[in-house]
Motif scaffolding. Sequence first.
Motif, PDB file in Angstrom:
ATOM      1  N   PHE A 173       0.830  -1.199   0.000  1.00  0.00           N
ATOM      2  CA  PHE A 173       0.000   0.000   0.000  1.00  0.00           C
ATOM      3  C   PHE A 173       0.870   1.256   0.000  1.00  0.00           C
ATOM      4  O   PHE A 173       1.956   1.271   0.586  1.00  0.00           O
ATOM      5  N   ALA A 174       0.377   2.333  -0.621  1.00  0.00           N
ATOM      6  CA  ALA A 174       1.103   3.598  -0.638  1.00  0.00           C
ATOM      7  C   ALA A 174       1.206   4.220   0.747  1.00  0.00           C
ATOM      8  O   ALA A 174       2.118   4.998   1.028  1.00  0.00           O
ATOM      9  N   ALA A 175       0.261   3.893   1.605  1.00  0.00           N
ATOM     10  CA  ALA A 175       0.247   4.338   3.005  1.00  0.00           C
ATOM     11  C   ALA A 175      -0.796   3.479   3.704  1.00  0.00           C
ATOM     12  O   ALA A 175      -1.461   2.655   3.072  1.00  0.00           O
ATOM     13  N   ASN A 176      -0.959   3.662   5.011  1.00  0.00           N
ATOM     14  CA  ASN A 176      -1.993   2.873   5.672  1.00  0.00           C
ATOM     15  C   ASN A 176      -3.372   3.355   5.232  1.00  0.00           C
ATOM     16  O   ASN A 176      -3.526   4.429   4.643  1.00  0.00           O
ATOM     17  N   GLY A 223      -2.049   1.981  -9.940  1.00  0.00           N
ATOM     18  CA  GLY A 223      -2.969   0.981  -9.429  1.00  0.00           C
ATOM     19  C   GLY A 223      -2.277   0.090  -8.417  1.00  0.00           C
ATOM     20  O   GLY A 223      -1.777   0.558  -7.409  1.00  0.00           O
ATOM     21  N   GLY A 224      -2.234  -1.190  -8.728  1.00  0.00           N
ATOM     22  CA  GLY A 224      -1.695  -2.138  -7.755  1.00  0.00           C
ATOM     23  C   GLY A 224      -2.830  -2.755  -6.967  1.00  0.00           C
ATOM     24  O   GLY A 224      -3.600  -3.553  -7.476  1.00  0.00           O
ATOM     25  N   TYR A 225      -2.941  -2.323  -5.708  1.00  0.00           N
ATOM     26  CA  TYR A 225      -4.036  -2.822  -4.881  1.00  0.00           C
ATOM     27  C   TYR A 225      -4.259  -1.885  -3.694  1.00  0.00           C
ATOM     28  O   TYR A 225      -3.306  -1.338  -3.153  1.00  0.00           O
ATOM     29  N   GLY A 226      -5.534  -1.726  -3.308  1.00  0.00           N
ATOM     30  CA  GLY A 226      -5.840  -0.995  -2.093  1.00  0.00           C
ATOM     31  C   GLY A 226      -6.996  -0.018  -2.151  1.00  0.00           C
ATOM     32  O   GLY A 226      -7.471   0.438  -1.110  1.00  0.00           O
ATOM     33  N   SER A 227      -7.494   0.314  -3.357  1.00  0.00           N
ATOM     34  CA  SER A 227      -8.567   1.303  -3.456  1.00  0.00           C
ATOM     35  C   SER A 227      -9.835   0.865  -2.730  1.00  0.00           C
ATOM     36  O   SER A 227     -10.600   1.706  -2.249  1.00  0.00           O
ATOM     37  N   ASN A 228     -10.062  -0.451  -2.641  1.00  0.00           N
ATOM     38  CA  ASN A 228     -11.277  -0.944  -1.990  1.00  0.00           C
ATOM     39  C   ASN A 228     -11.312  -0.595  -0.505  1.00  0.00           C
ATOM     40  O   ASN A 228     -12.383  -0.553   0.104  1.00  0.00           O
ATOM     41  N   PHE A 265      -7.117   4.050 -13.772  1.00  0.00           N
ATOM     42  CA  PHE A 265      -7.581   2.760 -14.282  1.00  0.00           C
ATOM     43  C   PHE A 265      -7.097   1.674 -13.347  1.00  0.00           C
ATOM     44  O   PHE A 265      -6.665   1.943 -12.228  1.00  0.00           O
ATOM     45  N   SER A 266      -7.205   0.435 -13.762  1.00  0.00           N
ATOM     46  CA  SER A 266      -6.725  -0.713 -12.998  1.00  0.00           C
ATOM     47  C   SER A 266      -7.439  -0.794 -11.648  1.00  0.00           C
ATOM     48  O   SER A 266      -8.662  -0.838 -11.592  1.00  0.00           O
ATOM     49  N   ASP A 267      -6.709  -0.785 -10.537  1.00  0.00           N
ATOM     50  CA  ASP A 267      -7.306  -0.934  -9.216  1.00  0.00           C
ATOM     51  C   ASP A 267      -8.293   0.181  -8.893  1.00  0.00           C
ATOM     52  O   ASP A 267      -9.205   0.001  -8.084  1.00  0.00           O
TER      53      ASP A 267
END
Length: 323
Positions: free
Chosen positions: A68-71, A96-101, A121-123
């Motif tokens: 994650f980019a941060a907590n 993107g990556g993961y974590g937007s949810n 886009f993406s995540d």
Amino acid sequence: MANASASSEGRPDAAVRKPKALQRGARVAVFAPASPASEQRIVAGVAELKRLGFAAEMPTRRQPEGYFAANAEERRAEFFRLLQDANVDALVGLRGGYGSNYLLHASLASDVGEPKAIVGFSDLSSLQIFLWQCCRWVTFYGPMIAAGLDAGADAPGGYDEKSLRSAIGEVDGRWTVSLRGEALVSGKTEGRLLGGAMTMVEATFGTPWELDTRGAILILEDRAMKPYQVDRVLMHFKQAGKFDRVKGIVLGDFPECEPPVAGSPTVRAICARILGTLGVPVVFGAPVGHTTRPMLTIPLGVNARLQAQGEGTLQILEGAVTR
């Protein structure tokens, strides 16, 4: 839970909320709802925003937490702060990556305020779908700071400048996007552009913001999936009723999805087999989202006309932004 959310088909245009067009000098903020990025790519992406004529600054440095980019609290607070900042005209995702949810909760719908252009886009698909289903926001499926903008305009791994400028700047619509793919099922249709990264769309199933696909021209793309994994996701869409009232489908070019065994089915063949019986126009191989070609920017939530002939075209029938 097939199409359990309020339908987007037939809703009055007044219910759709569009951001203001971005003019030269507009202040564009970078936000990181998912994974971190390298300093070099961030610098290049911010420089490209400035070349486009926007006021942009380097994002606030935060301590990454794993992938994650941060907590979650910091990422959520950053997003809320930028949405509420009257001096910010638009938000562009870092990557993107993961974590937007982790940012999604029913209470978010009452806190977002007035629409701003959200580009990514993406995540970020999960965030864009939430903003559509719960707030009726038009957003933009396009390049991010460290995923497209950093590589530059009209360059391999970069982005298509014309479609980006049209999406965020044309208030009257009636502009056309060449999809640069191929028609799997020929035909013409009209519908509302919705969708995103297919695994992120699938991840909304069963949530309060599950994407309602009725009446949609559905954008589906992804990367680094084995063909059988694409097959599984498409079958889940089919069995969940997500293709029942779709008007048309635009598919990405699915990079890094080659068959693991020579002679086994390709992603293209799987898409043709599963989607070819739906009776709607289908275009495969458009440079949307994950692609090695210059990435198109597609406004999500607006009405469009899909022509699945040759390389395919999308005619945007209304502005995605307002004056």
